[in-house]
Design a protein around this motif. Sequence first.
Motif, short mmCIF file in Angstrom:
data_model
loop_
_atom_site.label_atom_id
_atom_site.label_comp_id
_atom_site.label_asym_id
_atom_site.label_seq_id
_atom_site.Cartn_x
_atom_site.Cartn_y
_atom_site.Cartn_z
N GLY A 283 1.00 -1.32 0.08
CA GLY A 283 0.10 0.05 0.03
C GLY A 283 0.91 1.34 0.06
O GLY A 283 2.16 1.29 0.36
N LYS A 284 0.04 2.38 -0.09
CA LYS A 284 0.71 3.70 -0.23
C LYS A 284 -0.25 4.56 0.88
O LYS A 284 -1.34 4.84 0.71
CB LYS A 284 0.76 4.45 -1.63
N GLN A 285 0.68 4.94 1.78
CA GLN A 285 -0.04 5.87 2.82
C GLN A 285 -0.17 7.26 2.39
O GLN A 285 0.81 7.86 1.85
CB GLN A 285 0.93 5.90 4.03
N GLN A 286 -1.61 7.89 2.53
CA GLN A 286 -1.71 9.01 2.15
C GLN A 286 -2.49 9.78 3.35
O GLN A 286 -3.91 9.63 3.26
CB GLN A 286 -2.58 9.35 0.69
N GLY A 287 -1.63 10.69 4.16
CA GLY A 287 -2.52 11.05 5.32
C GLY A 287 -2.97 9.92 6.35
O GLY A 287 -2.11 8.95 6.47
N SER A 288 -4.21 9.86 6.56
CA SER A 288 -4.86 8.82 7.21
C SER A 288 -5.30 7.67 6.35
O SER A 288 -6.14 6.84 6.97
CB SER A 288 -5.87 9.29 8.34
N SER A 289 -5.13 7.92 4.88
CA SER A 289 -5.88 6.93 4.19
C SER A 289 -4.49 5.94 3.79
O SER A 289 -3.43 6.24 3.70
CB SER A 289 -6.61 7.26 2.82
N CYS A 290 -5.08 5.02 3.10
CA CYS A 290 -4.23 3.87 2.17
C CYS A 290 -4.54 3.58 1.00
O CYS A 290 -5.78 3.06 0.98
CB CYS A 290 -3.73 2.57 3.67
N ILE A 291 -4.02 3.48 0.05
CA ILE A 291 -4.18 3.02 -1.44
C ILE A 291 -3.65 1.78 -1.87
O ILE A 291 -2.56 1.67 -1.47
CB ILE A 291 -3.97 4.16 -2.42
N VAL A 292 -4.41 0.81 -2.08
CA VAL A 292 -3.90 -0.76 -2.53
C VAL A 292 -4.17 -1.00 -3.72
O VAL A 292 -5.42 -1.08 -4.05
CB VAL A 292 -4.33 -1.34 -1.18
N SER A 293 -3.54 -1.46 -4.29
CA SER A 293 -3.61 -2.29 -5.71
C SER A 293 -3.49 -3.68 -5.37
O SER A 293 -2.60 -4.18 -5.03
CB SER A 293 -2.53 -1.88 -6.62
N LEU A 294 -4.81 -4.34 -5.34
CA LEU A 294 -4.75 -5.58 -4.63
C LEU A 294 -4.14 -6.74 -5.51
O LEU A 294 -4.58 -6.90 -6.78
CB LEU A 294 -6.32 -5.90 -4.17
N ILE A 295 -3.88 -7.84 -4.90
CA ILE A 295 -3.49 -9.14 -5.34
C ILE A 295 -3.97 -10.09 -4.32
O ILE A 295 -4.45 -9.92 -3.19
CB ILE A 295 -1.95 -9.29 -5.69
N SER A 296 -3.85 -11.43 -4.72
CA SER A 296 -4.70 -12.48 -4.00
C SER A 296 -3.98 -12.27 -2.44
O SER A 296 -4.78 -12.89 -1.49
CB SER A 296 -4.47 -13.77 -4.34
N SER A 297 -2.90 -12.30 -2.24
CA SER A 297 -2.12 -12.24 -0.77
C SER A 297 -2.53 -11.17 -0.09
O SER A 297 -2.03 -11.23 0.92
CB SER A 297 -0.73 -12.33 -1.15
N ASP A 298 -3.11 -10.16 -0.54
CA ASP A 298 -3.72 -8.94 0.33
C ASP A 298 -4.85 -9.52 1.01
O ASP A 298 -5.61 -8.70 1.68
CB ASP A 298 -3.89 -7.83 -0.69
N SER A 299 -5.65 -10.53 0.68
CA SER A 299 -6.97 -11.15 1.50
C SER A 299 -6.49 -11.02 2.81
O SER A 299 -5.65 -11.78 3.39
CB SER A 299 -7.23 -12.42 1.15
N GLY A 300 -7.51 -10.49 3.71
CA GLY A 300 -7.31 -10.58 5.24
C GLY A 300 -8.13 -9.45 6.00
O GLY A 300 -9.07 -8.85 5.52
N VAL A 301 -7.71 -9.16 7.16
CA VAL A 301 -8.66 -8.29 7.93
C VAL A 301 -7.55 -6.99 8.18
O VAL A 301 -6.33 -6.91 8.27
CB VAL A 301 -8.67 -8.85 9.54
N TYR A 302 -8.38 -5.92 7.76
CA TYR A 302 -7.79 -4.53 7.94
C TYR A 302 -8.24 -3.66 8.91
O TYR A 302 -9.63 -3.86 9.31
CB TYR A 302 -7.99 -4.05 6.64
#
Length: 254
Positions: A112-131
């Motif tokens: 991911g890329k942190q932008q202030g209090s937000s996070c931008i993610v370009s997803l792949i299968s290994s990104d599955s999980g709890v946030y």
Amino acid sequence: WYPTLVTRLNILRIGSLLCFNISVPIQALLLEGLYLIIPSLSLSLSLSLSLSLSLSLSISPPASLSISPDRSQFFKLESVSLSCEVQGNSAGWRVKRYTVSGEGSDCGRKWGKQQGSSCIVSLISSDSGVYWCESGSGEHSNDVNITVPDGAVILESPVLPVTEGDSVTLRCRYQGTPSNLTADFYKDGSLIRTETTGEMTIPAVSKSDEGLYKCNNSEGESPESWMTVMTGENMRNLDIQIIWSFLTLLNGTK
């Protein structure tokens, strides 16, 4: 001596507020000490010269994690924005995760890329999980589950709880063309509807609609996603015990 009065109450939830009235004896209208045993709640109260004590309790968490688009299943390489919505100063809050592969870390380190209090993610299968969002002092927001399947079919459903009476639309999407194929929708493992448009609308959801949903079409089957329905009864009938001691009573009671 100081008498102690114990009262059990039923509380009505209105939005994010819990509201109730307590009847107290006329002798107790003037009091110098008030002690409330209510752990982990933010409390505001008002007292008027009448026979009732009115209290409002806010149970909002210090922060909430929102997700855009508002769903829990995504195709590979889709972009998702995770934002920490904080009451007050958002400094120090970060998006964190724990993936199905057992990896836990902050946004901006390995993913991911942190932008202030937000996070931008370009997803792949290994990104599955709890946030979730977490402050430097360890405070937590709500959790959000994200699933990125290997297949080409996903179920679009609300990732956050919906409110009873809301209109909710579930969509069975295929990554190719056309995306809106005829689809079968399942709840808790049982077929509930077949829709030629690939989407199913519940005009006014109720608690009975809460459950585990999935769909399939001619191109495959989606993973399952849980839909939570919040109702007024979730907080109604919540009994708490309030104990207060009166240090000084009228009429010279001692």
